[in-house]
Design a protein around this motif. Structure first.
Motif, PDB file in Angstrom:
ATOM      1  N   LEU A  97      -7.205  54.220  45.142  1.00 61.77           N
ATOM      2  CA  LEU A  97      -7.974  55.426  44.832  1.00 61.77           C
ATOM      3  C   LEU A  97      -7.195  56.495  44.058  1.00 61.77           C
ATOM      4  O   LEU A  97      -7.807  57.381  43.463  1.00 61.77           O
ATOM      5  CB  LEU A  97      -8.517  56.050  46.128  1.00 61.77           C
ATOM      6  N   THR A  98      -5.874  56.439  44.083  1.00 57.30           N
ATOM      7  CA  THR A  98      -5.093  57.470  43.405  1.00 57.30           C
ATOM      8  C   THR A  98      -4.142  56.835  42.396  1.00 57.30           C
ATOM      9  O   THR A  98      -3.903  55.630  42.419  1.00 57.30           O
ATOM     10  CB  THR A  98      -4.274  58.319  44.398  1.00 57.30           C
ATOM     11  N   GLN A  99      -3.607  57.666  41.539  1.00 58.32           N
ATOM     12  CA  GLN A  99      -2.710  57.194  40.488  1.00 58.32           C
ATOM     13  C   GLN A  99      -1.627  58.229  40.256  1.00 58.32           C
ATOM     14  O   GLN A  99      -1.908  59.432  40.189  1.00 58.32           O
ATOM     15  CB  GLN A  99      -3.498  56.970  39.201  1.00 58.32           C
ATOM     16  N   GLN A 100      -0.402  57.777  40.167  1.00 61.90           N
ATOM     17  CA  GLN A 100       0.689  58.706  39.912  1.00 61.90           C
ATOM     18  C   GLN A 100       0.471  59.413  38.577  1.00 61.90           C
ATOM     19  O   GLN A 100       0.238  58.765  37.556  1.00 61.90           O
ATOM     20  CB  GLN A 100       2.031  57.984  39.882  1.00 61.90           C
ATOM     21  N   PRO A 101       0.531  60.742  38.566  1.00 62.86           N
ATOM     22  CA  PRO A 101       0.302  61.461  37.296  1.00 62.86           C
ATOM     23  C   PRO A 101       1.449  61.262  36.327  1.00 62.86           C
ATOM     24  O   PRO A 101       2.613  61.152  36.719  1.00 62.86           O
ATOM     25  CB  PRO A 101       0.196  62.926  37.745  1.00 62.86           C
ATOM     26  N   SER A 102       1.123  61.212  35.056  1.00 61.57           N
ATOM     27  CA  SER A 102       2.124  61.108  34.008  1.00 61.57           C
ATOM     28  C   SER A 102       2.670  62.488  33.680  1.00 61.57           C
ATOM     29  O   SER A 102       2.081  63.520  34.025  1.00 61.57           O
ATOM     30  CB  SER A 102       1.516  60.479  32.750  1.00 61.57           C
ATOM     31  N   TYR A 103       3.769  62.497  32.973  1.00 64.55           N
ATOM     32  CA  TYR A 103       4.328  63.744  32.446  1.00 64.55           C
ATOM     33  C   TYR A 103       3.366  64.282  31.404  1.00 64.55           C
ATOM     34  O   TYR A 103       2.959  63.580  30.481  1.00 64.55           O
ATOM     35  CB  TYR A 103       5.695  63.457  31.837  1.00 64.55           C
TER      36      TYR A 103
ATOM     37  N   TRP B 163       7.340  57.898  10.718  1.00 63.63           N
ATOM     38  CA  TRP B 163       6.555  58.238  11.907  1.00 63.63           C
ATOM     39  C   TRP B 163       6.947  57.284  13.024  1.00 63.63           C
ATOM     40  O   TRP B 163       6.882  56.064  12.859  1.00 63.63           O
ATOM     41  CB  TRP B 163       5.048  58.114  11.643  1.00 63.63           C
ATOM     42  N   LEU B 164       7.373  57.843  14.153  1.00 64.12           N
ATOM     43  CA  LEU B 164       7.609  57.040  15.355  1.00 64.12           C
ATOM     44  C   LEU B 164       6.431  57.283  16.288  1.00 64.12           C
ATOM     45  O   LEU B 164       6.189  58.421  16.708  1.00 64.12           O
ATOM     46  CB  LEU B 164       8.922  57.436  16.030  1.00 64.12           C
ATOM     47  N   VAL B 165       5.700  56.209  16.598  1.00 64.58           N
ATOM     48  CA  VAL B 165       4.447  56.336  17.343  1.00 64.58           C
ATOM     49  C   VAL B 165       4.553  55.580  18.664  1.00 64.58           C
ATOM     50  O   VAL B 165       4.996  54.429  18.701  1.00 64.58           O
ATOM     51  CB  VAL B 165       3.261  55.787  16.522  1.00 64.58           C
ATOM     52  N   GLU B 166       4.148  56.259  19.721  1.00 66.43           N
ATOM     53  CA  GLU B 166       4.078  55.640  21.051  1.00 66.43           C
ATOM     54  C   GLU B 166       2.622  55.272  21.334  1.00 66.43           C
ATOM     55  O   GLU B 166       1.734  56.125  21.268  1.00 66.43           O
ATOM     56  CB  GLU B 166       4.586  56.592  22.129  1.00 66.43           C
ATOM     57  N   PHE B 167       2.398  54.008  21.678  1.00 68.81           N
ATOM     58  CA  PHE B 167       1.081  53.532  22.099  1.00 68.81           C
ATOM     59  C   PHE B 167       1.126  53.393  23.617  1.00 68.81           C
ATOM     60  O   PHE B 167       1.874  52.556  24.145  1.00 68.81           O
ATOM     61  CB  PHE B 167       0.752  52.210  21.421  1.00 68.81           C
ATOM     62  N   ARG B 168       0.324  54.182  24.296  1.00 70.53           N
ATOM     63  CA  ARG B 168       0.367  54.225  25.760  1.00 70.53           C
ATOM     64  C   ARG B 168      -1.035  54.174  26.325  1.00 70.53           C
ATOM     65  O   ARG B 168      -2.028  54.277  25.607  1.00 70.53           O
ATOM     66  CB  ARG B 168       1.052  55.508  26.231  1.00 70.53           C
ATOM     67  N   ALA B 169      -1.109  54.022  27.658  1.00 75.38           N
ATOM     68  CA  ALA B 169      -2.384  54.072  28.376  1.00 75.38           C
ATOM     69  C   ALA B 169      -2.099  54.533  29.791  1.00 75.38           C
ATOM     70  O   ALA B 169      -1.096  54.121  30.394  1.00 75.38           O
ATOM     71  CB  ALA B 169      -3.073  52.712  28.372  1.00 75.38           C
ATOM     72  N   SER B 170      -2.978  55.363  30.322  1.00 75.24           N
ATOM     73  CA  SER B 170      -2.745  55.939  31.649  1.00 75.24           C
ATOM     74  C   SER B 170      -2.812  54.897  32.754  1.00 75.24           C
ATOM     75  O   SER B 170      -2.256  55.101  33.834  1.00 75.24           O
ATOM     76  CB  SER B 170      -3.762  57.054  31.921  1.00 75.24           C
ATOM     77  N   PHE B 171      -3.496  53.751  32.510  1.00 73.50           N
ATOM     78  CA  PHE B 171      -3.605  52.733  33.554  1.00 73.50           C
ATOM     79  C   PHE B 171      -2.329  51.916  33.701  1.00 73.50           C
ATOM     80  O   PHE B 171      -2.190  51.137  34.638  1.00 73.50           O
ATOM     81  CB  PHE B 171      -4.787  51.794  33.282  1.00 73.50           C
ATOM     82  N   SER B 172      -1.395  52.062  32.787  1.00 74.73           N
ATOM     83  CA  SER B 172      -0.161  51.284  32.818  1.00 74.73           C
ATOM     84  C   SER B 172       0.912  52.017  33.616  1.00 74.73           C
ATOM     85  O   SER B 172       1.269  53.150  33.294  1.00 74.73           O
ATOM     86  CB  SER B 172       0.340  51.025  31.390  1.00 74.73           C
ATOM     87  N   SER B 173       1.439  51.371  34.656  1.00 76.80           N
ATOM     88  CA  SER B 173       2.505  51.995  35.445  1.00 76.80           C
ATOM     89  C   SER B 173       3.759  52.188  34.606  1.00 76.80           C
ATOM     90  O   SER B 173       4.491  53.165  34.779  1.00 76.80           O
ATOM     91  CB  SER B 173       2.828  51.136  36.674  1.00 76.80           C
ATOM     92  N   GLY B 174       4.021  51.256  33.671  1.00 76.04           N
ATOM     93  CA  GLY B 174       5.176  51.412  32.792  1.00 76.04           C
ATOM     94  C   GLY B 174       5.069  52.649  31.927  1.00 76.04           C
ATOM     95  O   GLY B 174       6.063  53.341  31.680  1.00 76.04           O
TER      96      GLY B 174
END
Length: 257
Positions: A115-121, A148-159
């Motif tokens: 039910l919960t997820q650790q918040p990202s920075y 351009w240095l681009v980060e591809f991220r997603a909130s569902f990923s613990s990494g």
């Protein structure tokens, strides 16, 4: 760990305001209530054994914390690992009291996980949040930055959550007129993953992925395409800085190259 969350008030606000931290705090605090009640019903032998095991667990916990403080770079990774070890030790202690209590804590921690997820920075540094169309326009239609240095991220990923602090802090250090930093959220734009050759999920998930572009051409990325050959190391600022040679890019900018 190079940088920790240094403001105690900020940490306290997160603990109260974030369901992830609040539920973990309540779960761990409940052990002291259960422990006080159970001590009246347990035999002196079990009580003494439990006391010794609690001392051993506390010592082991602080040793693990000290180790992680040295090895981890981000606060988010440190907190995640600390809570994980704490849950293991708590479950082990409850086995001495009663296995029903152990099952209860396993259920509680499972519910918290679901039910919960650790918040990202949350800070971006000097990086810009981009949509895939905005990124494509910046790369193909010309822009002031050569790289351009681009980060591809997603909130569902613990990494991604564990490494969420690295990229904004790197952008503050290395951003200049020749090198800009951007962030694309694949949770919001999942179709962009295939376009940039990123596997967002499964056992071979590649999130977060970092790609350095020179004009419209990809120069290098991390993790690389053949990352399945060996486990990718944890994301750190030092690793990214070395992989993308950010010090060299900064020196070239300073020297006017």
């Amino acid at each position: 760990m190079e940088k920790k969350q240094s403001n105690p008030k900020e940490w306290l606000n997160q603990m109260v305001g974030e369901p992830y931290y609040l539920t973990h705090f309540l779960a761990f605090f409940s052990y002291f209530i259960v422990r006080s009640s159970a001590s009246l019903a347990l035999s002196p032998h079990i009580t003494q054994l439990l006391f010794y095991r609690e001392i051993q667990a506390i010592l082991a916990f602080f040793m693990l914390i000290a180790y992680k403080m040295v090895r981890e770079e981000t606060w988010e990774a440190f907190v995640a690992d600390t809570l994980f070890f704490g849950k293991i030790l708590l479950v082990a202690l409850t086995l001495i009291v009663d296995y029903h209590l152990t099952l209860w804590y396993i259920v509680v921690f499972s519910v918290i996980y679901v039910l919960t997820q650790q918040p990202s920075y949350q800070e971006l540094g000097t990086a810009s949040k981009l949509t895939p169309l905005q990124l494509e326009a910046l790369l193909t239609e010309g822009n002031p930055s050569r790289f351009w240095l681009v980060e591809f991220r997603a909130s569902f990923s613990s990494g991604c959550r564990r490494a969420s602090r690295c990229f904004p802090e790197l952008s503050i250090t290395y951003s200049n007129k020749n090198l800009s930093f951007g962030i694309v959220d694949l949770g919001l734009f999942p179709n962009a993953a295939e376009k940039f050759g990123i596997s967002p999920g499964g056992s071979m998930g590649q999130l977060p992925t970092y790609i350095l572009f020179e004009n419209a051409t990809e120069v290098t990325r991390f993790p690389e395409f053949n990352f399945e050959a060996r486990p990718a190391p944890p994301i750190t600022k030092r690793l990214l800085s070395r992989h993308f040679e950010l010090d060299r890019h900064l020196l070239e900018y300073v020297n006017g190259k």
